[in-house]
Design an enzyme around this catalytic site. Structure first.
Site, mmCIF file in Angstrom:
data_model
loop_
_atom_site.group_PDB
_atom_site.id
_atom_site.type_symbol
_atom_site.label_atom_id
_atom_site.label_comp_id
_atom_site.label_asym_id
_atom_site.label_seq_id
_atom_site.Cartn_x
_atom_site.Cartn_y
_atom_site.Cartn_z
ATOM 1 N N LYS A 35 0.874 -1.235 -0.394
ATOM 2 C CA LYS A 35 0.061 -0.186 -0.105
ATOM 3 C C LYS A 35 0.685 1.252 -0.125
ATOM 4 O O LYS A 35 2.248 1.100 0.078
ATOM 5 C CB LYS A 35 -1.108 -0.156 1.105
ATOM 6 C CG LYS A 35 -0.873 0.157 2.974
ATOM 7 C CD LYS A 35 -0.947 0.139 3.352
ATOM 8 C CE LYS A 35 -0.391 -0.365 5.069
ATOM 9 N NZ LYS A 35 -1.063 -0.747 6.035
ATOM 10 N N ARG A 135 -9.674 -0.070 16.445
ATOM 11 C CA ARG A 135 -10.185 0.739 14.677
ATOM 12 C C ARG A 135 -11.073 -0.245 13.877
ATOM 13 O O ARG A 135 -12.023 0.250 13.775
ATOM 14 C CB ARG A 135 -8.521 0.321 14.799
ATOM 15 C CG ARG A 135 -8.767 1.641 13.447
ATOM 16 C CD ARG A 135 -6.793 1.217 13.190
ATOM 17 N NE ARG A 135 -6.350 0.783 11.976
ATOM 18 C CZ ARG A 135 -4.755 0.225 11.701
ATOM 19 N NH1 ARG A 135 -4.283 1.274 11.978
ATOM 20 N NH2 ARG A 135 -4.856 -1.266 11.294
ATOM 21 N N TYR A 266 16.857 29.992 8.104
ATOM 22 C CA TYR A 266 15.632 30.243 8.402
ATOM 23 C C TYR A 266 15.661 29.899 9.532
ATOM 24 O O TYR A 266 15.760 29.645 10.470
ATOM 25 C CB TYR A 266 14.419 29.753 7.049
ATOM 26 C CG TYR A 266 13.780 29.801 6.425
ATOM 27 C CD1 TYR A 266 13.900 31.357 5.813
ATOM 28 C CD2 TYR A 266 14.084 28.551 5.222
ATOM 29 C CE1 TYR A 266 14.053 31.228 4.346
ATOM 30 C CE2 TYR A 266 14.197 28.986 3.854
ATOM 31 C CZ TYR A 266 13.335 30.480 4.329
ATOM 32 O OH TYR A 266 13.564 30.586 2.452
HETATM 33 C C1 LIG Z 1 -0.036 -2.199 7.001
HETATM 34 C C2 LIG Z 1 -0.496 -2.837 7.223
HETATM 35 C C3 LIG Z 1 0.564 -4.434 7.435
HETATM 36 C C4 LIG Z 1 1.688 -3.931 7.465
HETATM 37 O O1 LIG Z 1 2.341 -3.450 8.684
HETATM 38 P P1 LIG Z 1 4.096 -3.810 9.281
HETATM 39 O O2 LIG Z 1 3.781 -3.456 9.947
HETATM 40 O O3 LIG Z 1 4.215 -2.132 7.857
HETATM 41 O O4 LIG Z 1 4.491 -4.671 9.046
HETATM 42 C C5 LIG Z 1 -0.092 -5.880 8.112
HETATM 43 N N1 LIG Z 1 -1.439 -5.652 8.157
HETATM 44 C C6 LIG Z 1 -2.616 -4.903 8.271
HETATM 45 C C7 LIG Z 1 -4.130 -4.625 8.229
HETATM 46 C C8 LIG Z 1 -1.698 -3.047 7.615
HETATM 47 O O5 LIG Z 1 -3.125 -2.192 7.418
#
Ligand SMILES: *Cc1c(COP(=O)(O)O)cnc(C)c1O
Length: 368
Positions: A35, A135, A266
């Site tokens: 993702k 969540r 800055y």
């Molecule tokens: C993003 C995600 C992962 C991967 O998590 P990492 O900590 O990057 O290994 C696994 N499962 C779900 C449901 C996620 O949203």
């Protein structure tokens, strides 16, 4: 390429990390989580590498899945948040998608679709249960009812059940054990209903995969480790045998002499305590380098660590080269990569490697 800022992506390192995940997964299948544009590495390139190694893929949206399919990649894709609108599964028309169903409203949409369709195209789904992260996920106590509802739908094929750990990255935290126990209670409830044959289980992200062998189940979902960054605060990626995949690179575009008490950038937030040589690097917060990185954050300049000094600006940042006499204009700079880990920069800037990797902006060319 004129401006020297670029993200060099080492796909051999990605495949090395993936092989480690495959090894740790044992008999479980690996869904490479790609993702957020492959955590900033370019979704198509990492999807192709993962497909070559026989992995499933996991994404956060149908738009991401579409980019993968448009590149001719046919590996099964898990949509980690399922659909946002009930029309997605039928409008997308892609094969090999598996949808996570995490909420009552999604299940209701599947039921409506089931009753309304003439030609029913079976959808593969996973049911996600909330074991304590609060969540996404269906309530554990109603597992039996949700599974029965799904099993009644002719247009749906239930692939498996899953959950997600809240604290897998904290090895001392017992909460993962509690989550596993709750997930086990889902499985034993389902055992008592006529459990669909071959129902799979999936719990682990990168941290869980390394930390909790008992939770591997049938499908693991590693993300961050594939990119060579650490999911743990207290263990470096190198200690885990991981190789950095992204090298965020640029060059020195100017070197300036400062007198004692001259200040830089800055707000003039850093002032020289001695006669100093300050290098200017073509990399700034518009490229995704964190503006919050304080003076002292390590930067790798032509083979040596030097400290960032002064505020990071939009297109540039400055480093102290006083103790690096040979550095000069045109020299190679690594902001993070094999020599200075993204986790180290992240820690210095008060964030995590995930945020830095996914934040490398579109104006930085990815070079493979
Ligand atoms: C993003 C995600 C992962 C991967 O998590 P990492 O900590 O990057 O290994 C696994 N499962 C779900 C449901 C996620 O949203």
């Amino acid at each position: 390429m004129a401006r020297p800022a670029r993200a060099r992506i080492n796909l051999a390192a990605f495949r090395h990390n993936l092989q480690l995940a495959i090894k740790w997964a044992g008999n479980a299948q690996v869904a490479a989580v790609i993702k957020a544009d492959g955590y900033g590495h370019g979704i198509v390139a990492v999807a192709r590498a993962a497909e070559q190694d026989g992995c499933m893929l996991a994404v956060a949206s149908i738009e991401e899945a579409a980019r993968v399919r448009a590149a001719g990649i046919v590996a099964p894709i898990l949509l980690l948040e399922g659909f946002f609108h009930a029309s997605e599964p039928d409008e997308s028309g892609f094969d090999g998608l598996q949808w996570v169903i995490h909420s009552e409203h999604q299940l209701a949409a599947l039921e409506e679709r089931d009753s309304g369709l003439d030609v029913v195209r079976p959808l593969s789904v996973w049911l996600k249960f909330n074991t304590g992260m609060n969540r996404l996920g269906l309530p554990v106590l109603q597992a039996e009812s949700f599974v029965s509802r799904v099993c009644r739908l002719a247009s749906v094929r239930l692939e498996g059940v899953m959950t997600h750990f809240a604290c897998a990255d904290e090895p001392e935290n017992d909460f993962s054990g509690l989550q596993m126990a709750r997930f086990d209670s889902v499985l034993s409830t389902l055992d008592q209903v006529a459990l669909p044959q071959g129902l799979k289980r999936s719990l682990c992200n990168s941290a869980g995969l390394q930390q909790m062998p008992a939770a591997r189940g049938d499908l693991v979902r590693p993300g961050i480790m594939l990119y060579g960054a650490s999911p743990f605060f207290a263990r470096t990626a190198v200690q885990q045998g991981l190789h950095a995949v992204m090298s965020l690179e640029s060059e020195l575009i100017a070197v300036n002499e400062l007198a004692e008490a001259d200040c830089v950038g800055y707000g003039l937030t850093w002032c020289a305590s001695r006669v100093s040589r300050i290098g200017v690097v073509a990399m700034g917060y518009a490229d995704g380098y964190p503006r919050h990185a304080p003076s002292g954050t390590p930067v790798w300049v032509s083979g040596k660590r030097v400290p960032l000094v002064g505020r990071v600006s939009m297109d540039m940042l400055t480093v102290d080269l006083t103790d690096h006499e040979v550095a000069s204009v045109g020299d190679h700079v690594e902001l993070w990569g094999a020599n200075v880990s993204v986790d180290e920069v992240a820690r210095s800037a008060g964030t995590i490697g995930y945020e830095l990797l996914t934040g490398v902006s579109a104006r930085v060319p990815r070079v493979y």
